[in-house]
Design an enzyme around this catalytic site. Structure first.
Site, PDB file in Angstrom:
ATOM      1  N   SER A   1      -1.483 -15.933 -64.940  1.00  0.00           N
ATOM      2  CA  SER A   1      -2.785 -16.583 -64.852  1.00  0.00           C
ATOM      3  C   SER A   1      -2.663 -18.028 -64.427  1.00  0.00           C
ATOM      4  O   SER A   1      -1.790 -18.774 -64.853  1.00  0.00           O
ATOM      5  CB  SER A   1      -3.500 -16.500 -66.195  1.00  0.00           C
ATOM      6  OG  SER A   1      -4.649 -17.305 -66.132  1.00  0.00           O
TER       7      SER A   1
ATOM      8  N   HIS B   1      -2.073 -16.478 -53.992  1.00  0.00           N
ATOM      9  CA  HIS B   1      -2.195 -17.026 -55.344  1.00  0.00           C
ATOM     10  C   HIS B   1      -0.976 -17.868 -55.680  1.00  0.00           C
ATOM     11  O   HIS B   1       0.144 -17.422 -55.497  1.00  0.00           O
ATOM     12  CB  HIS B   1      -2.345 -15.869 -56.344  1.00  0.00           C
ATOM     13  CG  HIS B   1      -2.839 -16.301 -57.678  1.00  0.00           C
ATOM     14  ND1 HIS B   1      -2.051 -17.000 -58.541  1.00  0.00           N
ATOM     15  CD2 HIS B   1      -4.034 -16.139 -58.281  1.00  0.00           C
ATOM     16  CE1 HIS B   1      -2.757 -17.243 -59.641  1.00  0.00           C
ATOM     17  NE2 HIS B   1      -3.963 -16.738 -59.510  1.00  0.00           N
TER      18      HIS B   1
ATOM     19  N   GLY C   1     -13.008   1.529 -59.030  1.00  0.00           N
ATOM     20  CA  GLY C   1     -12.782   0.258 -59.721  1.00  0.00           C
ATOM     21  C   GLY C   1     -14.090  -0.336 -60.191  1.00  0.00           C
ATOM     22  O   GLY C   1     -15.057   0.385 -60.461  1.00  0.00           O
TER      23      GLY C   1
ATOM     24  N   GLU D   1     -14.256  -5.836 -53.014  1.00  0.00           N
ATOM     25  CA  GLU D   1     -13.275  -6.497 -52.158  1.00  0.00           C
ATOM     26  C   GLU D   1     -13.232  -5.866 -50.760  1.00  0.00           C
ATOM     27  O   GLU D   1     -12.821  -6.513 -49.798  1.00  0.00           O
ATOM     28  CB  GLU D   1     -11.885  -6.422 -52.814  1.00  0.00           C
ATOM     29  CG  GLU D   1     -10.845  -7.317 -52.162  1.00  0.00           C
ATOM     30  CD  GLU D   1      -9.483  -7.269 -52.879  1.00  0.00           C
ATOM     31  OE1 GLU D   1      -9.385  -6.611 -53.931  1.00  0.00           O
ATOM     32  OE2 GLU D   1      -8.529  -7.884 -52.378  1.00  0.00           O
TER      33      GLU D   1
ATOM     34  N   LEU E   1     -14.262 -10.292 -60.139  1.00  0.00           N
ATOM     35  CA  LEU E   1     -14.835  -9.354 -61.095  1.00  0.00           C
ATOM     36  C   LEU E   1     -16.354  -9.404 -61.011  1.00  0.00           C
ATOM     37  O   LEU E   1     -17.047  -8.387 -61.060  1.00  0.00           O
ATOM     38  CB  LEU E   1     -14.372  -9.694 -62.511  1.00  0.00           C
ATOM     39  CG  LEU E   1     -12.861  -9.696 -62.726  1.00  0.00           C
ATOM     40  CD1 LEU E   1     -12.526 -10.007 -64.180  1.00  0.00           C
ATOM     41  CD2 LEU E   1     -12.265  -8.365 -62.339  1.00  0.00           C
TER      42      LEU E   1
ATOM     43  N   GLY F   1     -13.463   5.242 -54.432  1.00  0.00           N
ATOM     44  CA  GLY F   1     -12.965   4.138 -55.237  1.00  0.00           C
ATOM     45  C   GLY F   1     -13.655   4.138 -56.585  1.00  0.00           C
ATOM     46  O   GLY F   1     -14.854   4.438 -56.684  1.00  0.00           O
TER      47      GLY F   1
ATOM     48  N   ARG G   1      -6.495 -23.032 -55.140  1.00  0.00           N
ATOM     49  CA  ARG G   1      -5.407 -22.092 -54.879  1.00  0.00           C
ATOM     50  C   ARG G   1      -4.769 -22.281 -53.511  1.00  0.00           C
ATOM     51  O   ARG G   1      -3.545 -22.309 -53.391  1.00  0.00           O
ATOM     52  CB  ARG G   1      -5.944 -20.670 -54.973  1.00  0.00           C
ATOM     53  CG  ARG G   1      -6.234 -20.260 -56.397  1.00  0.00           C
ATOM     54  CD  ARG G   1      -6.810 -18.869 -56.450  1.00  0.00           C
ATOM     55  NE  ARG G   1      -6.996 -18.481 -57.854  1.00  0.00           N
ATOM     56  CZ  ARG G   1      -7.510 -17.324 -58.235  1.00  0.00           C
ATOM     57  NH1 ARG G   1      -7.905 -16.442 -57.340  1.00  0.00           N
ATOM     58  NH2 ARG G   1      -7.634 -17.046 -59.511  1.00  0.00           N
TER      59      ARG G   1
END
Lengths: 639, 224, 251
Positions: A284, A266, A42, A426, A442, A40, A331
């Site tokens: 967003s 979301h 990311g 994650e 993040l 990975g 959320r």
């Protein structure tokens, strides 16, 4: 079995400092003797590979995309949290820690969250040093915005592309190490097996996606940073290639999967438009600052043009149910409310799965220009996809699977129960509990990559007596390659009638209907019946064209869906086991009279870590009890 | 040195030499326009140039150097760019680039060919028997009668035609070249780009038309 | 709507490749271009044929993976839009659509519409970074960066590295891609110490990787799905010029 997270005991506030003071180190001149595999690229993987390479380890980094810069961390829009307290509005490491634990509905490990909050400040420093162009004010100071679930402004952002900018920062650090030859990059390479020798992770088996070659790579430690699995729902905001495969292969080799049922839906995504849809697009959450969410009160009004529905015919359901937070409810709550409205046949738009997000009041209040300045790019994106003008008629939104808080079980050192296997970002379960706050993904990815794994991997490596002792000529590696080749050949030989994406879509439907936003014993039992049936159909009726030894995207997808079909069962099993509602996991049996989630701290204040026992067999549950010393357990209220 | 190998270095060299050459054609144009003032104008101008003596030769050497650099790198870059784009699209489409930008190397080579012809024609005087050095008379003021030489040549449709075609090529070359150096020197910044390009085109058209006017007006015997 | 597609098919890097024609039937205007191709592929798979291979991943216009030249335009006809965000309502019933891969020597075709863009990574590795260590850096507010400078850097940093600029450039030059990174880092105080070295190294890498030279066609800017301005190429040129000037310290 009772699992031990090995978090330092004693005061949480100093746990990370004490850990670093006590940990074993690897001598600088010895570092080059160790080889580390990072899967990975990311935020977590890219930052981790770069940092480990810089320390002097030999790092091999793998990603399935054509460049490490394309990892799906790039999709994050809003921002990244840090406890800098630049605006002097009362923020502190404790507050960020507390908000994260509370936001996660008290289902995370305190010491891990404290560490995250503590290093969050280093992340911002690091990114600025790399040249990440965060938003600033005219005097040149960094700008902050506020985000859901917090009463302070602690979110740093780079326009609506914070994830992209942070990822490019990590990618630049990685590029520097690739140039220095401390990191060898393997793009377009997918991990298809974890090689475990005598109970210890010693390497991986991969498929070169360009040539189809299957090969193994040895290492003294394997780090997985392979992101999320919500593509198990087929339609999600994840990238098309995001999958459970890497971590699932680890599970099949003995790693425990923790809290797989904690998935985040979301609330502000663009609704599904038709059968052919492949992907959902997120807008967003900041839109909820100015947009009012409503559906018609009467089902017969749903087909009317929204402007024809009179004010008294509209149900602003969030404002009605949560007067103090209103449209800014967290959320999970907003998502579930939208689902309830649509289940009540009051959804709008094609397919009736959508609610209005109305800017009329805001435009009347502050003017169209201001709204345009704030959200212009989102309105443009909305129009590109739906062909509707959000200024002139209310946008339509609907919740979509977005993130998973669950993941491989890891201890405080980010090490799984398989020694030598580390999991970041994650892909692990550690800090977000049952629900993640905005702008925290993040933060976790970069914290794990830059500031956690470079430390916590050292004690393990220092314990290895002969680095590089086991290489690809070991029998386990050969067996692993044979197993992967066997699966490839099997997939190619079925030659059935359904395409991979058709079967994936069917799995998605099962999961969304039964293991989605609201779960019940009945729906979960149903899922546990349907998933194995679909899996059987997959293995008898899937059609994968082409060959194994070539670029074959169908084959890649088939492998990923095959793993989702096994993983989905464990996810449903976990949801069925968790007889409470917490964060992203809502069991309809466990709600208050007003429809609010009801946690059961007495019986479920634990991490559910599942051990794979074979395909179609019930996994075994292991528990890690959660202790709360620094915070007090409380009922989350956003009324 | 890096400058001669680097992609930007050579681009800058193209811009610098190109800019100097624009300077040259500006002076040359001003001189040439004196033909419209009749024999007194251009003959005096020619006399003045000849009186400069060795300076003329220094100037010619500099010009040679500028042309050599501009042409060598121009062709070299063109060949490299060709090599970088081995395959064409089935549907070939461009949005903003211009015919003149796409044909720089060809218009440049046409101008080069013309330059050689032009030198042989007026300087070495071997291409047109009517104006060879032996039969050019002196004018009333005892100067070389350049005016007659020029008018005699351009009244010939073939010669005038060559000049006109070449000046169209020059015009096209300048259409892209004049504005381009601003970008190459890094002086353009976003919104100013369009204005720079427009000014460059206008200047190119003015130069081109002025140059074309000389053979055209002489051929049409509007000036004689 | 029904469409006729002419798609570049190429089995592997060594294969010659050619355009093949397919019919896309009952295309919904709400589909994205890639979803339309998904449908065509499902049909191909069911009839036992090899589906069209194309790169894609995030499908929200940010990862830069998708790369198709549609009727001669990288990412298709909609301005500032990647293929994955291009929707079929941009087309009409009966349209003929040519779909080709990025074409450049530096981007060899791997299969059908998939090209190898690793040359872009090599350019970045040549100097597209600030050489800071992990940890041990200054506080984020220690060096002030005025908003206009931060905005300028962000404008440049929006590049998604898809390569449309190269696909559109008549010279296959990667100057907009390179310029965006050089400009971003040269504008920021953190990037200045290495600015001279960076611009030289990155532009050298660009040629070594087989990209062409920039001759100011500006096709790149027109094709860029993120609207990156050619002013960043100008900035790169200026940075290069600056790198040639002797400094008072001699370094």
């Amino acid at each position: 079995m009772i699992l031990d997270g090995k978090a330092p005991t004693g005061q949480v506030d100093t746990s990370w400092d004490r850990y670093r003071e006590d940990m074993k180190l690897v001598n600088p001149s010895n570092k080059r003797k160790y080889k580390i595999i990072v899967v990975g690229s990311g935020l977590a993987g890219g930052a981790g590979a770069a940092s480990l390479g810089e320390l002097g380890y030999n790092v091999d980094c793998f990603c399935y995309q054509d460049s490490p810069r394309r990892a799906h961390s790039i999709g994050a829009q809003g921002g990244i949290n840090a406890a800098k307290n630049y605006p002097s509005d009362g923020d502190s490491i404790y507050r960020l820690f507390y908000d994260t634990v509370k936001g996660g509905d008290f289902r995370s490990r305190e010491a891990d969250v404290w560490r995250l909050a503590q290093v969050s400040n280093n992340i911002i420093d690091q990114c600025v040093a790399q040249g990440v162009p965060f938003a600033r004010d005219y005097a040149g100071y960094l700008d902050n915005r506020s985000f859901g679930g917090a009463q302070v402004s602690r979110t740093f952002y780079a326009r609506g592309q914070t994830g992209q900018q942070l990822l490019l920062g990590a990618y630049s650090a990685l590029s520097r190490q690739i140039k220095n030859k401390t990191v060898t990059m393997h793009p377009r390479t997918e991990m298809l097996d974890l090689v475990v020798v005598d109970g210890v992770a010693k390497g991986i088996t991969v498929r070169n996606l360009m040539t189809g070659e299957i090969e193994s790579h040895w290492a003294d430690a394997v780090v997985l940073a392979t992101g999320g699995y919500v593509n198990v729902f087929y339609l999600s905001t994840n990238a098309m290639g995001s999958s459970v495969t890497a971590i699932w292969k680890a599970v099949k080799k003995g790693a425990y999967m923790a809290n797989p049922c904690y998935t985040q839906i979301h609330p502000t995504c663009i609704p599904v438009h038709g059968e052919h849809q492949s992907k959902l697009t997120l807008m967003s959450e900041s839109l909820r600052n100015d947009g009012r969410i409503w559906v018609p009160k009467k089902a017969e009004d749903c087909d009317k043009h929204p402007s024809e529905v009179p004010e008294e015919g509209r149900d602003y359901y969030l404002e009605r149910k949560y007067p103090s937070y209103g449209n800014l409810a967290p959320r999970d709550i907003s998502s579930r409310s939208a689902k309830e409205a649509c289940d009540d046949n009051r959804g709008v738009g094609p397919g009736k799965r959508g609610v209005y997000l109305d800017f009329e009041a805001a435009i009347n209040r502050v003017g169209k220009k201001t709204i345009e300045d704030r959200y212009g790019n989102l309105f443009d994106m909305y129009e590109k996809i739906t062909d509707e003008n959000g200024y002139e008629r209310p946008m339509r939104i609907y919740p979509a699977p977005h993130y998973n808080m669950g993941g491989l079980w890891v201890d405080y050192e980010c090490q799984s129960n398989i020694p030598g296997l580390f999991v970041l970002g994650e892909a692990n379960f550690s800090v977000h509990g049952a629900n993640r706050l905005g702008a925290s993904a993040l933060m976790q990815g970069l914290a794990d990559g830059y500031f956690v794994i470079p430390y916590t991997i050292a004690p393990y490596l220092a314990s290895i007596k002969n680095p590089g002792e086991i290489k690809e000529d070991h029998a386990e590696f050969k067996k692993s390659v044979e197993d992967v080749e066997a699966q490839t050949n099997k997939l190619l030989s079925i030659n059935g009638k359904k395409t991979v994406s058709e079967l994936h879509k069917e799995l998605g439907n099962i999961m969304w209907e039964n293991v989605g936003m609201a779960r019940s014993k009945e729906s979960l039992t149903n899922a546990l019946k349907l998933i194995p049936e679909l899996r059987d159909e997959f293995w008898n009726n899937v059609k994968v064209t082409g060959e194994g030894k070539e670029l074959n995207q169908q084959l890649e997808n088939a492998g990923r869906v095959a793993d989702f079909l096994e993983f989905a069962e464990m996810m449903a099993e976990d949801a069925l086991n968790r007889e409470e509602s917490c964060g992203g996991h809502f069991r309809v049996e466990h709600q208050t009279d007003e429809g609010e989630a009801m946690r059961d701290d007495e019986n479920f204040s634990y991490v559910a870590a599942w051990e794979f026992k074979g395909v179609g067999k019930k996994p075994e549950l292991h528990k890690e009890p959660l202790k709360f010393e620094r915070v007090h357990l409380a009922v989350r209220s956003y009324k | 040195m890096n400058l001669f190998k680097s992609t930007v270095g050579r681009k800058i060299l193209m811009a610098v030499t190109g800019l100097c050459l624009v300077g040259f054609i500006s002076v040359h144009l001003l001189g040439n326009l004196s033909v419209f003032a009749g024999p007194d104008g251009i003959n005096a101008y020619a006399e003045h140039l000849h009186s400069l003596g060795p300076l003329v030769w220094i100037f010619r050497l500099i010009m040679l150097g500028l042309f050599a650099v501009h042409i060598t790198f121009g062709v070299q870059l063109y060949l490299e760019n060709k090599a970088a784009t081995p395959d064409n699209y089935a549907v070939q489409k461009t949005l903003v680039t211009t015919f003149s930008a796409k044909t720089m190397v060809f218009t440049g080579l046409i101008v080069l060919a013309f330059l050689l012809y032009h030198l042989l024609h007026f300087t070495v005087q071997i291409t047109n028997p009517d104006i060879s050095a032996h039969n050019i008379a002196l004018d009333a003021a005892n100067r070389l009668d350049v005016f007659t030489m020029v008018t005699a040549s351009f009244q010939n449709a073939f010669i005038a035609g060559i000049y006109i075609v070449a000046m169209i090529a020059l015009l096209l070359h300048l259409m892209h070249g004049i504005s381009s150096w601003v970008q190459t020197f890094g002086w353009s910044s976003g919104p100013s780009q369009d204005k720079v390009t427009a000014i460059g085109k206008i200047v190119a058209i003015v130069y081109g038309l002025a140059y074309i006017a000389i053979p055209l007006l002489l051929l049409a015997r509007i000036v004689k | 709507m029904d469409l006729t597609l002419h798609v570049w098919r190429q089995k592997g890097p060594q294969d010659k490749g050619k355009l093949e024609t397919y019919q896309a039937k009952d295309v919904s205007p709400d589909m994205s271009f890639l979803e339309m191709l998904d449908e065509v592929n499902d049909g191909l798979i069911k009839s036992g044929k090899d589906p069209i291979a194309f790169d894609h991943d995030c499908r929200e216009g940010i990862c830069g993976m998708c790369s198709q030249v549609i009727n001669g335009r990288p990412h298709g006809k909609q301005e500032k839009t990647t293929v994955c965000q291009l929707h079929m309502r941009q087309y009409n019933d009966g349209d003929e659509i040519f779909i080709e891969p990025w074409r450049a020597k530096a981007f060899p075709v791997q299969k059908d519409l998939i090209v190898d863009r690793s040359a872009l990574d090599v350019i970045m590795q040549a100097g597209g970074y600030v050489s800071c260590h992990t940890g041990g850096v200054d506080d984020a507010n220690a060096m002030l960066i005025p908003k206009p400078i931060a905005d300028y850097a962000m404008d440049a940093a929006e590049c998604i590295g898809c390569g449309a600029c190269i696909a559109a450039c008549p010279n296959s030059s990667a100057m907009l891609f390179t310029g965006a990174k050089v400009a971003q880092l040269a504008a920021l105080p953190q990037g200045k110490p290495e600015a001279k070295k960076r611009v030289k190294a990155m532009t050298e890498a660009l040629l070594e990787e087989g990209f062409g030279n920039c001759t100011n066609h500006y096709e790149c800017e027109a094709a860029c799905p993120k609207g990156i301005s050619v002013k960043f190429i100008a900035k790169l040129n200026r940075e290069y010029l600056k790198s040639l000037l002797p400094s008072s310290t001699g370094v």
